[in-house]
Design a protein around this motif. Sequence first.
Motif, short mmCIF file in Angstrom:
data_model
loop_
_atom_site.label_atom_id
_atom_site.label_comp_id
_atom_site.label_asym_id
_atom_site.label_seq_id
_atom_site.Cartn_x
_atom_site.Cartn_y
_atom_site.Cartn_z
N ASP A 178 41.41 42.16 43.83
CA ASP A 178 42.21 41.14 43.16
C ASP A 178 41.73 40.98 41.72
O ASP A 178 40.90 41.74 41.22
CB ASP A 178 42.12 39.82 43.93
CG ASP A 178 40.70 39.28 44.02
OD1 ASP A 178 39.83 39.73 43.24
OD2 ASP A 178 40.45 38.40 44.86
N GLU A 179 42.26 39.95 41.03
CA GLU A 179 41.93 39.75 39.62
C GLU A 179 40.45 39.48 39.39
O GLU A 179 39.90 39.74 38.31
CB GLU A 179 42.77 38.59 39.07
CG GLU A 179 44.26 38.88 39.06
CD GLU A 179 45.07 37.69 38.56
OE1 GLU A 179 44.46 36.62 38.34
OE2 GLU A 179 46.29 37.84 38.38
N ASP A 180 39.79 38.94 40.40
CA ASP A 180 38.36 38.62 40.28
C ASP A 180 37.45 39.75 40.74
O ASP A 180 36.23 39.59 40.79
CB ASP A 180 38.04 37.36 41.08
CG ASP A 180 38.82 36.15 40.59
OD1 ASP A 180 39.02 36.06 39.36
OD2 ASP A 180 39.22 35.32 41.43
N GLY A 181 38.09 40.88 41.11
CA GLY A 181 37.29 42.02 41.54
C GLY A 181 36.94 41.98 43.02
O GLY A 181 36.22 42.87 43.51
N GLU A 182 37.42 40.96 43.73
CA GLU A 182 37.15 40.87 45.16
C GLU A 182 38.06 41.83 45.93
O GLU A 182 39.24 41.99 45.60
CB GLU A 182 37.38 39.44 45.66
CG GLU A 182 36.47 38.39 45.03
CD GLU A 182 35.02 38.57 45.45
OE1 GLU A 182 34.81 39.06 46.59
OE2 GLU A 182 34.12 38.24 44.67
N VAL A 183 37.49 42.47 46.94
CA VAL A 183 38.24 43.42 47.75
C VAL A 183 38.99 42.69 48.85
O VAL A 183 38.41 41.91 49.61
CB VAL A 183 37.31 44.49 48.36
CG1 VAL A 183 38.11 45.42 49.29
CG2 VAL A 183 36.62 45.29 47.26
#
Length: 450
Positions: free
Chosen positions: A117-122
């Motif tokens: 996602d935008e925050d780099g979370e998978v």
Amino acid sequence: LPRHHDLDLETTFGDASAEELESLQSTFSSLTLTKYPRAAGSGTTSRDDEIKTDEKLEEVRDAAEKATIVSRAKVTQERIYCMAYHPTTAKDIVFFGDKYGTLGIWDPLAPGEEVKDEDGEVEVTEGGQSWTLQVHWPRASKTSISAIKFDPSDAQKVITSSYDCTMRITSFETGASREIFHAPDTLISSFDMPTDSGNEIWISDVEGHLSHIDLRENVRKAGRRFEMNGTRHKIGCVSVNPVSSHFLVTASNDRTLKLWDTRKLFSLPITATPPPPAPSSKGRRSKVKKEEDEEEEDEVWVNETSFEEVSKYLQGKKGRGLLRGEHSSKAAVSSAYWDPSGRRIVSTCYDDHLRVWDVAPSSLVLDTQLPKFAPAASITHNCQTGRWLTILKAQWMPSPDVFPHFIVGNMNQSLDIVGYNGEKIANLVNRNLVTAVQAVAGCHPSRLGR
């Protein structure tokens, strides 16, 4: 790309990545590990009594009560016109045909893809895994896929018909798609195949014809086309009896459902043949001229029988038994299908009724029209889909070993499960997850609750 060409998987898959191509090839490969011939019942009264018990009915009710939505996805970008549930029991694989000639393939329970996602979370995407193949070209509304069926001998190939006047077969072994039929002068509305053959096909079209082809022969030269009504009203559905394949049922916009004995059709005279090519002044034709003549010949049915000949035959002594039964409604009949036992028919009609016929095999023994051809059950059902929804078509559960029942989409955004006797067994609804009319519905060929 010319739409009549053989197409490999890389072509129909378009701009997909190497990983996506590999995953689809793996899925196709899994569908070739076991042969799944289409099941058919015996049609006998004793066997019919065995599957119409209260115990069998409770199995269907129990499966419906336990049914939940476990996956959902947008498989194709355009409106879905038809679907087919592959008979494999190793996984769930569903095929869809859309308005723009795209064949969608869905593995609803496959692990989702990992995306950031935008925050780099998978995150893991929902909806399983799906692929799309452009089997009918070009991608336009005139190439809508009208019907999908699997090869009844082994389910290792999928056959599609399209409004582009063609039919194609796609092999799961090679991934290649090739044209098997071309009717350049009319749109194909539906087709069906005998359970014991992956070669014979009956085809209906929007101009009121029934056509028969055998893939083992030269389709253009050996195929037959019959003009079945004088008004050229669309025959929207043709269904082959799974037990006695010479019996067909047709549903038409002329407001009729008809039961045919096709053994009589092939004795009708041929009334249309292509004219012989005109000789050139030099006694021979150029290569270009020869190719032009061949193209023109391909545009003509060699073995066509006019409605006048069909009507004349029906009125004569030899034509007795060709039309075994006919039922007229107040509006167009959208669809009609045999059940797996080969003794029942369910129809969907624009007069807002679903109807069920019980045709005992013993009544078809005599070579005459049935003394009575009336529905055994009639169910009120809103069938007014309008312009923007796909036509509702009630579909039997394909297994001959379960309580006879069919499913049909409901305009209240639900699915109805209805018994052979017209009694509603269940209504599947989930307002939170399903907010559209489920116009196209189908069942797994052998697993209840799918």
